[in-house]
Design a protein around this motif. Structure first.
Motif, PDB file in Angstrom:
ATOM      1  N   GLY A  95      48.026-106.300  73.836  1.00 60.48           N
ATOM      2  CA  GLY A  95      48.112-106.231  75.299  1.00 60.48           C
ATOM      3  C   GLY A  95      48.005-107.623  75.880  1.00 60.48           C
ATOM      4  O   GLY A  95      48.748-108.010  76.788  1.00 60.48           O
ATOM      5  N   ALA A  96      47.072-108.390  75.339  1.00 57.24           N
ATOM      6  CA  ALA A  96      46.860-109.756  75.827  1.00 57.24           C
ATOM      7  C   ALA A  96      48.054-110.646  75.498  1.00 57.24           C
ATOM      8  O   ALA A  96      48.602-111.322  76.382  1.00 57.24           O
ATOM      9  CB  ALA A  96      45.580-110.319  75.212  1.00 57.24           C
ATOM     10  N   THR A  97      48.480-110.636  74.228  1.00 56.78           N
ATOM     11  CA  THR A  97      49.565-111.556  73.865  1.00 56.78           C
ATOM     12  C   THR A  97      50.888-111.164  74.530  1.00 56.78           C
ATOM     13  O   THR A  97      51.755-112.012  74.704  1.00 56.78           O
ATOM     14  CB  THR A  97      49.736-111.684  72.330  1.00 56.78           C
ATOM     15  N   ASN A  98      51.028-109.900  74.919  1.00 61.43           N
ATOM     16  CA  ASN A  98      52.223-109.531  75.700  1.00 61.43           C
ATOM     17  C   ASN A  98      52.296-110.299  77.018  1.00 61.43           C
ATOM     18  O   ASN A  98      53.361-110.379  77.633  1.00 61.43           O
ATOM     19  CB  ASN A  98      52.220-108.021  76.014  1.00 61.43           C
ATOM     20  N   LEU A  99      51.168-110.832  77.473  1.00 57.15           N
ATOM     21  CA  LEU A  99      51.162-111.574  78.739  1.00 57.15           C
ATOM     22  C   LEU A  99      51.567-113.038  78.581  1.00 57.15           C
ATOM     23  O   LEU A  99      51.801-113.725  79.574  1.00 57.15           O
ATOM     24  CB  LEU A  99      49.747-111.585  79.336  1.00 57.15           C
ATOM     25  N   VAL A 100      51.616-113.511  77.336  1.00 51.99           N
ATOM     26  CA  VAL A 100      51.753-114.956  77.148  1.00 51.99           C
ATOM     27  C   VAL A 100      53.092-115.471  77.699  1.00 51.99           C
ATOM     28  O   VAL A 100      53.155-116.524  78.352  1.00 51.99           O
ATOM     29  CB  VAL A 100      51.563-115.342  75.658  1.00 51.99           C
ATOM     30  N   THR A 101      54.171-114.725  77.471  1.00 54.94           N
ATOM     31  CA  THR A 101      55.480-115.163  77.986  1.00 54.94           C
ATOM     32  C   THR A 101      55.451-115.251  79.506  1.00 54.94           C
ATOM     33  O   THR A 101      55.981-116.195  80.099  1.00 54.94           O
ATOM     34  CB  THR A 101      56.575-114.174  77.524  1.00 54.94           C
ATOM     35  N   ALA A 102      54.808-114.268  80.113  1.00 53.28           N
ATOM     36  CA  ALA A 102      54.727-114.294  81.581  1.00 53.28           C
ATOM     37  C   ALA A 102      53.883-115.467  82.063  1.00 53.28           C
ATOM     38  O   ALA A 102      54.175-116.069  83.105  1.00 53.28           O
ATOM     39  CB  ALA A 102      54.154-112.972  82.085  1.00 53.28           C
ATOM     40  N   VAL A 120      37.456-110.666  72.355  1.00 53.44           N
ATOM     41  CA  VAL A 120      36.545-110.103  71.343  1.00 53.44           C
ATOM     42  C   VAL A 120      35.094-110.174  71.824  1.00 53.44           C
ATOM     43  O   VAL A 120      34.794-110.812  72.836  1.00 53.44           O
ATOM     44  CB  VAL A 120      36.694-110.859  70.000  1.00 53.44           C
ATOM     45  N   PHE A 121      34.194-109.549  71.090  1.00 56.70           N
ATOM     46  CA  PHE A 121      32.773-109.553  71.488  1.00 56.70           C
ATOM     47  C   PHE A 121      32.209-110.973  71.419  1.00 56.70           C
ATOM     48  O   PHE A 121      32.360-111.657  70.403  1.00 56.70           O
ATOM     49  CB  PHE A 121      31.956-108.656  70.544  1.00 56.70           C
ATOM     50  N   ALA A 122      31.525-111.398  72.487  1.00 61.41           N
ATOM     51  CA  ALA A 122      30.867-112.709  72.467  1.00 61.41           C
ATOM     52  C   ALA A 122      29.717-112.689  71.461  1.00 61.41           C
ATOM     53  O   ALA A 122      29.422-113.690  70.818  1.00 61.41           O
ATOM     54  CB  ALA A 122      30.350-113.053  73.850  1.00 61.41           C
ATOM     55  N   ASN A 123      29.091-111.516  71.281  1.00 59.83           N
ATOM     56  CA  ASN A 123      27.940-111.467  70.356  1.00 59.83           C
ATOM     57  C   ASN A 123      28.369-111.391  68.897  1.00 59.83           C
ATOM     58  O   ASN A 123      27.529-111.493  68.001  1.00 59.83           O
ATOM     59  CB  ASN A 123      26.985-110.326  70.742  1.00 59.83           C
ATOM     60  N   ILE A 133      42.084-111.285  65.523  1.00 57.00           N
ATOM     61  CA  ILE A 133      42.960-111.959  64.551  1.00 57.00           C
ATOM     62  C   ILE A 133      42.192-112.621  63.406  1.00 57.00           C
ATOM     63  O   ILE A 133      42.733-112.818  62.337  1.00 57.00           O
ATOM     64  CB  ILE A 133      43.915-112.984  65.219  1.00 57.00           C
ATOM     65  N   GLU A 134      40.942-113.049  63.607  1.00 60.38           N
ATOM     66  CA  GLU A 134      40.106-113.695  62.586  1.00 60.38           C
ATOM     67  C   GLU A 134      40.693-114.996  62.043  1.00 60.38           C
ATOM     68  O   GLU A 134      41.424-115.008  61.049  1.00 60.38           O
ATOM     69  CB  GLU A 134      39.854-112.760  61.392  1.00 60.38           C
ATOM     70  N   ASP A 135      40.361-116.070  62.666  1.00 62.79           N
ATOM     71  CA  ASP A 135      40.721-117.389  62.133  1.00 62.79           C
ATOM     72  C   ASP A 135      39.755-117.708  60.982  1.00 62.79           C
ATOM     73  O   ASP A 135      38.553-117.529  61.117  1.00 62.79           O
ATOM     74  CB  ASP A 135      40.586-118.432  63.257  1.00 62.79           C
ATOM     75  N   PHE A 136      40.278-118.174  59.823  1.00 67.44           N
ATOM     76  CA  PHE A 136      39.399-118.416  58.661  1.00 67.44           C
ATOM     77  C   PHE A 136      38.459-119.593  58.889  1.00 67.44           C
ATOM     78  O   PHE A 136      37.377-119.650  58.335  1.00 67.44           O
ATOM     79  CB  PHE A 136      40.233-118.674  57.392  1.00 67.44           C
ATOM     80  N   SER A 142      40.450-116.921  69.298  1.00 62.26           N
ATOM     81  CA  SER A 142      40.915-115.529  69.377  1.00 62.26           C
ATOM     82  C   SER A 142      42.387-115.558  69.772  1.00 62.26           C
ATOM     83  O   SER A 142      42.935-116.630  70.077  1.00 62.26           O
ATOM     84  CB  SER A 142      40.096-114.728  70.398  1.00 62.26           C
ATOM     85  N   ALA A 143      43.019-114.386  69.807  1.00 64.05           N
ATOM     86  CA  ALA A 143      44.439-114.325  70.176  1.00 64.05           C
ATOM     87  C   ALA A 143      44.664-114.998  71.533  1.00 64.05           C
ATOM     88  O   ALA A 143      45.724-115.565  71.800  1.00 64.05           O
ATOM     89  CB  ALA A 143      44.906-112.876  70.220  1.00 64.05           C
ATOM     90  N   ASN A 144      43.651-114.975  72.387  1.00 61.92           N
ATOM     91  CA  ASN A 144      43.815-115.529  73.735  1.00 61.92           C
ATOM     92  C   ASN A 144      43.943-117.039  73.771  1.00 61.92           C
ATOM     93  O   ASN A 144      44.312-117.598  74.812  1.00 61.92           O
ATOM     94  CB  ASN A 144      42.653-115.083  74.632  1.00 61.92           C
ATOM     95  N   ASP A 145      43.668-117.713  72.643  1.00 66.19           N
ATOM     96  CA  ASP A 145      43.889-119.157  72.639  1.00 66.19           C
ATOM     97  C   ASP A 145      45.359-119.499  72.866  1.00 66.19           C
ATOM     98  O   ASP A 145      45.690-120.607  73.264  1.00 66.19           O
ATOM     99  CB  ASP A 145      43.360-119.780  71.344  1.00 66.19           C
ATOM    100  N   CYS A 146      46.249-118.519  72.626  1.00 63.08           N
ATOM    101  CA  CYS A 146      47.681-118.707  72.909  1.00 63.08           C
ATOM    102  C   CYS A 146      47.926-119.050  74.385  1.00 63.08           C
ATOM    103  O   CYS A 146      48.966-119.604  74.723  1.00 63.08           O
ATOM    104  CB  CYS A 146      48.465-117.428  72.638  1.00 63.08           C
TER     105      CYS A 146
END
Ligand SMILES: Cc1ncc(C[n+]2csc(CCOP(=O)(O)OP(=O)(O)O)c2C)c(N)n1
Ligand SMILES: [Mg+2]
Length: 616
Positions: A95-102, A120-123, A133-136, A142-146
């Motif tokens: 849902g979030a990444t669908n907004l990135v183009t806009a 994602v959860f802050a805690n 997405i889990e960055d290693f 998170s995905a929102n860094d896009c």
């Protein structure tokens, strides 16, 4: 003791937003026109609950696709000349990444939109949650860094009190004419639901007014002197003219000085098309009238424009050696482009100051007369290509003529991608400011129908007419259903040339074979015969096929009386575009190829590139 109120972060956010106001023509209005929402985990429990509480003051709207709902929000802001905006909230992940183009679209076009993706959860306790997405190597990603490169201001809210400075900062960005653009506040799911004792003062009603910076005295003096020395001055009007509400000032300035005006895609409708000094479209998709002046002009007063390649003909259009550019722009980044003399100011203020500094000065009469004659000639060319025809497959231009004859100029005509932007920029005769709505900063396929919905929300009393190709329609059409659901009528004219007509033409023009653009040139078992009438009808629209230009005119006349969204489909010729006007556009042609056509196109490309001004 400061009075406080205990709210969740999401409740504080919605309460704050519903207490921000703007003033338009003396009327006090909520600055946030509403919130588009598609719920999922990450926003339904937190922000969803908060929106329900605030639903009377801050309406929530449901759409079918996150990108589309942001398109609607962006078009709403554009149709409101950036004086009002909307928000869009999504779940985390897709849902979030669908907004990135806009977000990128709003960023390019300098339009305000508040994006509120869940995060994602802050805690971190339930990690990894669904859709995380889990960055290693980086626990903060998170995905929102896009959103970071495509937001003017990005923040991730990991504590409830952070929303206090974040919202104040967001409002600065959303209302600042120079820094305006998308704001993304990524809202951690647990934090949305967390309570805090917010100071009551945070929720006091606030009125936001339009900031109008005035020019620096030295910059103004330098610009006025350059203008007085000019023999062939030309104004390029960009979107900034409209956002500043400077159309009247521009018209008076042009009339008083005799300086002709041409318009970018975003600036079209700054002046009505029937103003004899309005040369209309400039650049790659420009009129002959505008482009021949651009080639000769010794001074270009660029007002409120980003000077993108379609305006400057990839920087090969302004041909006079030693020409001067004045960049009248509220944003210094734009004002100084191409070594321009910067005149950093609001367009209206800048034009007012220039008018005063130039009192009694006029451009040479021969130049003004030359411009007017060019415009009159252009109108004759334009009439020819837009005239009614009984061709089995009409051109886009002929369809444009039919729409204009039937619906006039006092509508909002909206488009974004495909062959239409070029044709409409040249051929549409715009009426009042804002009657021409082009998203041509990002030219995003799929903006059109969702954008039409946003424009209609901003201008409910105006007919909103969307022109869209079959390719864009297929990419995003679901908000037809939303327009029917909300009772927001659109008239959609769908030009079906069975594929990506403009890219096929570009492919051929760069020497390549027709490949993978028109449906017939794609790998297929069965050639799709898409029934657009049945499709649009299934979404609730009144859908009709027009078999000819005459039928199109009759159907559109009928659609005027509809109260429900109408989709009128017409088959068009994919191979024809308007030859008159236009200018070179830099599209890199392969340096080596087995195809002789590509080698020939490359040879021509190398010649054209020599007209490009480097470092000027
Ligand atoms: C989201 C997106 N993807 C790809 C493109 C590149 N592109 C620009 S126009 C176009 C074809 C548009 O087809 P259609 O809407 O049918 O218009 P036509 O070219 O046929 O006039 C493509 C693929 C784009 N602008 N936006
Ligand atoms: Mg097409």
């Amino acid at each position: 003791m400061t009075a406080t109120i205990r709210l969740t972060m999401a409740q504080a956010l919605t309460r704050f937003l519903s207490r921000q106001f703007t003033q338009i023509d003396g009327e006090r209005l909520p600055i946030v026109g509403g919130v588009w929402a598609i719920f999922g985990h990450g926003n339904v429990a937190g922000l969803g609950e908060a929106l329900w509480h605030e639903r009377e003051r801050l309406p929530t709207f449901r759409a079918h696709n996150e990108q589309a709902m942001a398109h609607a929000a962006i078009a709403y802001a554009k149709a409101n000349m950036r004086r009002r905006f909307m928000a869009a909230t999504t779940s985390i992940g897709p849902g979030a990444t669908n907004l990135v183009t806009a977000a990128a679209l709003a960023h390019v076009n300098r339009l305000p939109v508040l994006l509120l993706p869940g995060d994602v959860f802050a805690n971190r306790i339930p990690d990894p949650v669904l859709q995380q997405i889990e960055d290693f190597g980086d626990g903060t990603v998170s995905a929102n860094d896009c959103f970071k490169p495509v937001s003017r201001y990005f923040d991730r809210i990991t504590r409830p009190e952070q929303i206090i400075p974040a919202l104040q900062r967001a409002m600065q960005v959303l209302t600042d004419p120079a820094g305006c653009g998308p704001v993304t506040l990524a809202l951690c799911q647990d934090v949305q639901a967390e309570a805090y004792d917010y100071p009551e003062s945070f929720f006091e009603e606030r009125l936001w007014t339009q900031r109008r910076p005035r020019a620096d005295r030295d910059e103004l003096k330098a610009a006025a002197e350059a203008l007085k020395a000019a023999k062939k001055p030309l104004i390029v009007a960009g979107g900034g003219v409209l956002y500043s509400g400077a159309s009247g000032d521009l018209g008076r300035f042009s009339a008083a000085t005799g300086i002709p005006v041409c318009e970018t895609q975003a600036g079209k409708s700054s002046l009505p098309d029937d103003n004899a000094l309005n040369m209309a479209a400039i650049g790659v998709t420009g009129t002959q009238a505008a482009n021949r002046l651009a080639a000769e002009a010794d001074l270009i007063l660029a007002v409120g424009t980003r000077l993108q390649d379609f305006t400057t003909g990839s920087w090969a259009l302004f041909g006079a050696p030693g020409k001067t550019i004045i960049g009248l722009n509220v944003q210094p980044f734009d004002a100084g482009k191409h070594r321009a003399l910067p005149l950093v100011a609001d367009a209206r203020e800048g034009l007012t100051d220039l008018s005063e500094a130039l009192t009694g000065w006029k451009a040479p009469e021969s130049w003004t007369a030359h411009a007017k004659a060019g415009k009159a000639d252009w109108r004759k060319d334009a009439e020819k290509v837009t005239a009614a025809s009984n061709a089995a497959l009409p051109s886009d231009a002929q369809v444009i003529g039919a729409v204009q004859r039937t619906l006039g100029s006092d509508i909002v005509l909206l488009h974004a991608a495909g062959g239409l932007p070029g044709e409409l920029h040249k051929l549409w005769q715009a009426g009042p400011p804002g009657s021409y709505h082009a998203e041509y900063g990002f030219s995003c396929m799929g903006y059109e129908i969702a954008g039409g919905l946003g424009a209609k929300m901003a201008r409910p009393d105006t007919e909103v007419v969307v022109m869209v190709g079959d390719g864009s329609y297929l990419m995003m059409n679901s908000e037809i259903a939303t327009s029917v659901m909300l009772g927001l009528k659109l008239t959609i004219v769908l030009l079906d040339n069975r594929g990506f007509g403009c890219i096929n033409r570009l492919q051929n023009a760069t020497g390549s074979a027709s490949f993978n653009n028109l449906l017939k040139d794609t790998r297929h078992e069965t050639l799709p015969e898409i029934d657009f009438v049945a499709h649009a009808g299934s979404l609730g629209a009144i859908a009709v096929k027009a078999a000819s230009i005459a039928e199109l005119e009759a159907t559109l006349a009928q659609a005027k009386t509809n109260t429900r969204t109408a989709v009128v489909v017409i088959d068009t010729d994919p191979l024809v575009s308007t030859g008159a006007g236009g200018a070179w556009w830099d599209v890199a042609v392969p340096e080596v190829s087995e195809r002789a056509e590509v080698r020939a196109a490359r040879a021509q490309y190398d010649i054209e590139r020599q007209h490009q001004r480097v470092g000027e």
